[in-house]
Design an enzyme around this catalytic site. Structure first.
Site, PDB file in Angstrom:
ATOM      1  N   ASP A 464       0.755  -1.111   0.096  1.00 40.91           N
ATOM      2  CA  ASP A 464      -0.067  -0.013  -0.201  1.00 40.91           C
ATOM      3  C   ASP A 464       0.729   1.319  -0.135  1.00 40.91           C
ATOM      4  O   ASP A 464       2.046   1.153   0.383  1.00 40.91           O
ATOM      5  CB  ASP A 464      -0.731  -0.192   1.370  1.00 40.91           C
ATOM      6  CG  ASP A 464      -2.225   0.478   1.090  1.00 40.91           C
ATOM      7  OD1 ASP A 464      -2.310   1.413   0.162  1.00 40.91           O
ATOM      8  OD2 ASP A 464      -3.047   0.335   2.115  1.00 40.91           O
ATOM      9  N   ASP A 534     -10.917   1.694  -3.366  1.00 39.73           N
ATOM     10  CA  ASP A 534     -11.502   1.580  -1.876  1.00 39.73           C
ATOM     11  C   ASP A 534     -13.090   1.652  -2.141  1.00 39.73           C
ATOM     12  O   ASP A 534     -13.636   1.079  -1.284  1.00 39.73           O
ATOM     13  CB  ASP A 534     -10.990   2.635  -1.073  1.00 39.73           C
ATOM     14  CG  ASP A 534      -9.720   2.201  -0.508  1.00 39.73           C
ATOM     15  OD1 ASP A 534      -9.307   1.177  -0.457  1.00 39.73           O
ATOM     16  OD2 ASP A 534      -8.837   3.166   0.173  1.00 39.73           O
TER      17      ASP A 534
HETATM   18  C1  DGJ Z   1      -5.684   1.905   2.036  1.00 43.34           C
HETATM   19  C2  DGJ Z   1      -6.132   0.731   1.148  1.00 43.34           C
HETATM   20  O1  DGJ Z   1      -6.709   1.194  -0.101  1.00 43.34           O
HETATM   21  C3  DGJ Z   1      -7.088  -0.280   1.774  1.00 43.34           C
HETATM   22  O2  DGJ Z   1      -7.562  -1.205   1.121  1.00 43.34           O
HETATM   23  C4  DGJ Z   1      -6.612  -0.614   3.202  1.00 43.34           C
HETATM   24  O3  DGJ Z   1      -5.432  -1.334   2.924  1.00 43.34           O
HETATM   25  C5  DGJ Z   1      -5.901   0.712   3.763  1.00 43.34           C
HETATM   26  N1  DGJ Z   1      -5.424   1.672   2.978  1.00 43.34           N
HETATM   27  C6  DGJ Z   1      -5.459   0.524   5.077  1.00 43.34           C
HETATM   28  O4  DGJ Z   1      -4.952   1.365   5.832  1.00 43.34           O
END
Ligand code: DGJ
Length: 747
Positions: A464, A534
């Site tokens: 990430d 997300d």
């Molecule tokens: C952002 C990501 O897009 C999410 O899927 C998740 O992993 C969060 N970060 C976790 O902090």
């Protein structure tokens, strides 16, 4: 790893221009880019389009008669024009004049791809520029990039260094590009190119595919169509800041440029140093956008997505199920649940390390939080093994928090300008590590390497990155190199990934960056897939995945079934619709299974089982987009066909429940073998009575001429009816001899 092909050795160098009399064709099976070289000037681009047989001397699409367009315009003479390269010589001279510096050469690598290199040099100064064109014959893609070398004794300052330029002519050219924001990725924008400059750019520093994308489709024959018209597709392979621009004049002449964003990025090229630009991939289709996308998908899977020719596993990711609220019993329970539903992998998301109970601390402190996981990662891999699923883990290696041991120990490792206070992001404390610093690169490499080496059963890493560059400044780079920060940050990132991939070639790595911030071919050679968004609302995902499918294959798109109300939109979409949408990409789950009813879990189990039967076609097959969510027709439809055209999967989603909306309930299919016969089976069926053609057999021709009539509502008991409808049809080639009940579904 297919990325090895980038490094593949090139064989058979041969002088080109002499053999073909100054015309230099760069050819794929169906397309050709034609350059012209002479002994005194830098080369010209004459043509990019369908292959031309025979006499090439009359071929010129790029410019009117008598006009020749430089293949790689440089700043200097006639400075009013747009240029791809601009630099300042040690004596302050800002002009370049490129001349041939030897014969163009051609070489075939062991994948059968041909590299054409054209060496040029400044007429007076010791600066050399090589133009490179690499043709992928089977995929109909040509990559171009340049190498800029300082052969002098003093530094030269590069102020613009684009990967390539492509001229084209059309009085009705349309540009399709992707735009959006966090939770709204992959929106398609279509606009007519009008005189002036159209710029698409990204300056986030870390994530580069939220607000804009480094890929475009240019339709030359009017409004974009999926099935007709000439289309040029372009994708810049760069994970950092970029700029794409089209300069259009009043006579339908256009110049398309793409490269690293030059703003605040002046680069000092030292004596003996070569600056290699990222690659710009081009494809051409004379049958609309669909073929251009399929070309990119084939090329991407084969050469620019890690393990892109292998299917990706069905997984459950913990994020939306438990967020930071991780502990060993919950993780074990989720593993058991995904195993029970037929999944293959469990991924533990954020919250397992340091004191990470929310997003305000601990990035960089990559020690297991034993309050939550007393038996460490080993305890989890043991649990996963017992349950017959693989294990994956979340990391965010490029970042730290001001509230972390790492930052307290190494405050000089974060991006920060001299005499300025740090600027903090997510959680009020997030900071970006300075990847231009080799010590930071080593720290990142060692962290991930140690995690994987100590836990060899980690099969998947969700990588990430949740912050942009928030202040432009490096505490490592000297004063005269501050402007190189963006470029050196991404070099550092690639170098860490190269080292990791060298040591851990088989681990599946997902590129996630605040959702879909890293959907880009400049990173995918190291990553197996990307997290699309997300926003896991199935309804919204139809748009995001559609847009991204312009350039990226389904094997690379994480597409998860999540809970309702959706955590971003709060929309309540029925489970069947959510499953059907997830089945258009790399299916996974993003949910706490314990919160699901047994009936819902059973439904997901059956959907996963069905997906296993089609995933090779979905992830590795050819995509045909039939009805776009961006056309607002109340319906979205697409299909995948596998390479031998033995199996296809047809999807139909109703996206408008307004009685006044005329629905497209029948769409001719595409991509099938017209002479083959296909049996139709509905997957994830919920209706009380089957569709009228369930189990029937139709010729490919019939299906492509007529399509099948979609029942636009689910036939359910009163009280169970829902305001959504979706259909997934499996089409399987029948080996039996006709005649069949052909046409029974014909209206
Ligand atoms: C952002 C990501 O897009 C999410 O899927 C998740 O992993 C969060 N970060 C976790 O902090």
């Amino acid at each position: 790893m297919k990325r090895a092909s980038i490094l593949a050795t090139f064989l058979l160098p041969a002088a080109l221009a002499a053999a073909s009399g100054r015309l230099i064709p760069v050819s794929t099976l169906n397309t050709m880019l034609l350059l012209e070289a002479d002994s005194v000037s830098a080369p010209y681009i004459l043509y990019y389009g369908p292959s031309v047989e025979g006499d090439l001397s009359q071929v010129s699409l790029s410019a009117p008669e008598g006009e020749r367009i430089g293949a790689y315009p440089v700043f200097g003479n006639y400075p009013e024009g747009e240029s791809a390269l601009s630099l300042t010589m040690p004596d302050g001279n800002m002009t370049l004049e490129l001349r041939p510096a030897g014969q163009p050469e051609s070489a075939v690598n062991n994948d059968g791809n041909t590299l054409v290199s054209i060496p040029l040099a400044d007429k007076h100064y010791p600066v050399a520029v090589t133009l490179n064109y690499l043709a992928y014959p089977k995929e109909d893609v040509i990559e171009t990039w340049v190498d800029i070398t300082n052969n002098g004794k003093k530094p030269v300052t590069l102020t613009r260094f684009e990967s390539g330029m492509l001229p084209f002519r059309s009085t009705d050219a349309w540009l399709a590009s992707l735009y959006g924001t966090w939770a709204n990725e992959g929106r398609v924008n279509n606009e007519r190119l009008t005189p002036g400059m159209k710029v698409i750019q990204n300056k986030d520093g870390v994530r580069n595919s939220h607000t804009a994308h480094a890929e475009v489709m240019i339709s030359l024959d009017g409004k974009p169509s999926e099935t007709s018209g000439r289309v040029i597709g372009a994708a810049l392979l760069y994970g950092g800041n970029y700029r794409l621009r089209v300069n259009t004049d009043d006579h339908g002449r256009h110049q398309f440029f793409a490269g690293i964003h030059p703003e605040e990025s002046a680069y000092r090229l030292m004596p003996g140093e070569t600056f290699t630009t990222p690659r710009l991939a081009l494809t051409f289709s004379d049958t609309g956008l669909g073929e251009a996308s399929r070309n990119f998908h084939r090329w991407g899977r084969q050469y620019h997505v890690a393990h892109g020719t292998e299917v990706n596993p069905i997984l459950l990711n913990s994020w939306e199920g438990v967020y930071f609220n991780i502990d060993e019993p919950k993780m074990a329970q989720m593993m058991q649940d995904i195993a029970d539903m037929g999944g293959e992998l469990f991924v533990m998301d954020d919250g397992w390390f340091g004191r990470r109970d929310d997003d305000s601390s601990s990035l960089g402190d990559w020690e297991v939080d034993t309050r939550k996981l007393p038996n460490g990662i080993k305890g989890l891999t043991d649990e996963a093994r017992k349950r017959g699923v693989k294990f994956g883990i979340w990391v965010e290696p490029e970042m730290t928090n001001s509230n972390s041991e790492l930052y307290r120990k190494h405050p000089d490792w974060v991006l920060k300008a001299a005499n300025r206070d740090i600027v903090e992001g997510r959680g009020g404390t997030q900071l970006v590590l300075d990847l231009s610093n080799p010590q930071v690169q080593d720290f990142m490499f060692n962290m991930v390497d140690t995690l994987l080496a100590n836990n060899p059963e980690i099969a998947y890493v969700k990588w990430d990155a949740n912050a942009p560059v928030m202040q432009y400044g490096s505490q490592y780079l000297p004063a005269d190199r501050q402007s190189e920060l963006s470029i050196r940050f991404h070099r550092g990132f690639r170098s860490v990934m190269d080292r990791l991939r060298e040591k851990h070639p088989d681990v599946i790595i997902q590129a996630c960056a605040s959702g879909g911030g890293r959907a880009n071919y400049g990173v995918l050679d190291h990553f197996d897939e990307f997290w699309v968004s997300d926003n896991t609302d199935a309804f919204q995902r139809l748009g995001a995945q559609w847009g991204l499918s312009y350039f990226f294959p389904a094997v690379a798109m994480g597409s998860h079934i999540s809970a309702v109300p959706n955590h971003t939109t709060f929309r309540v979409v029925p489970l069947k619709f959510r499953c059907d949408v997830a089945m258009t990409g790399r299916l996974g789950m993003e949910i706490q299974p314990r919160d699901m009813s047994q009936a819902d879990r059973d439904f997901c189990k059956a959907a996963i089982e069905a997906y296993k039967g089609i995933r090779e076609t979905v992830q590795l097959g050819d995509l045909y987009r039939l009805v776009s969510p961006f056309d607002n027709r109340g319906v979205v439809s697409l299909m995948y066909v596998n390479a031998p055209k033995d199996q296809a999967v047809y999807y139909w989603f109703r996206t408008n429940n307004d009685y006044s909306a005329p629905l497209v309930t029948r769409t001719p299919m595409q991509g099938l073998d017209p002479d083959a016969y296909y049996k139709v089976t509905e997957l994830n069926a919920i209706d009380l009575k089957p569709l009228p053609y369930e189990g029937q057999v139709f010729s490919g021709k019939f299906l492509m001429d007529n399509g099948l009539e979609m029942r636009p509502n689910h036939d359910l008991e009163w009280g169970k009816k829902v305001d959504y409808c979706s259909r997934v049809l499996l089409l399987e080639r029948q080996r039996l001899t006709p005649p069949y009940n052909e046409g029974s579904n014909c209206r």
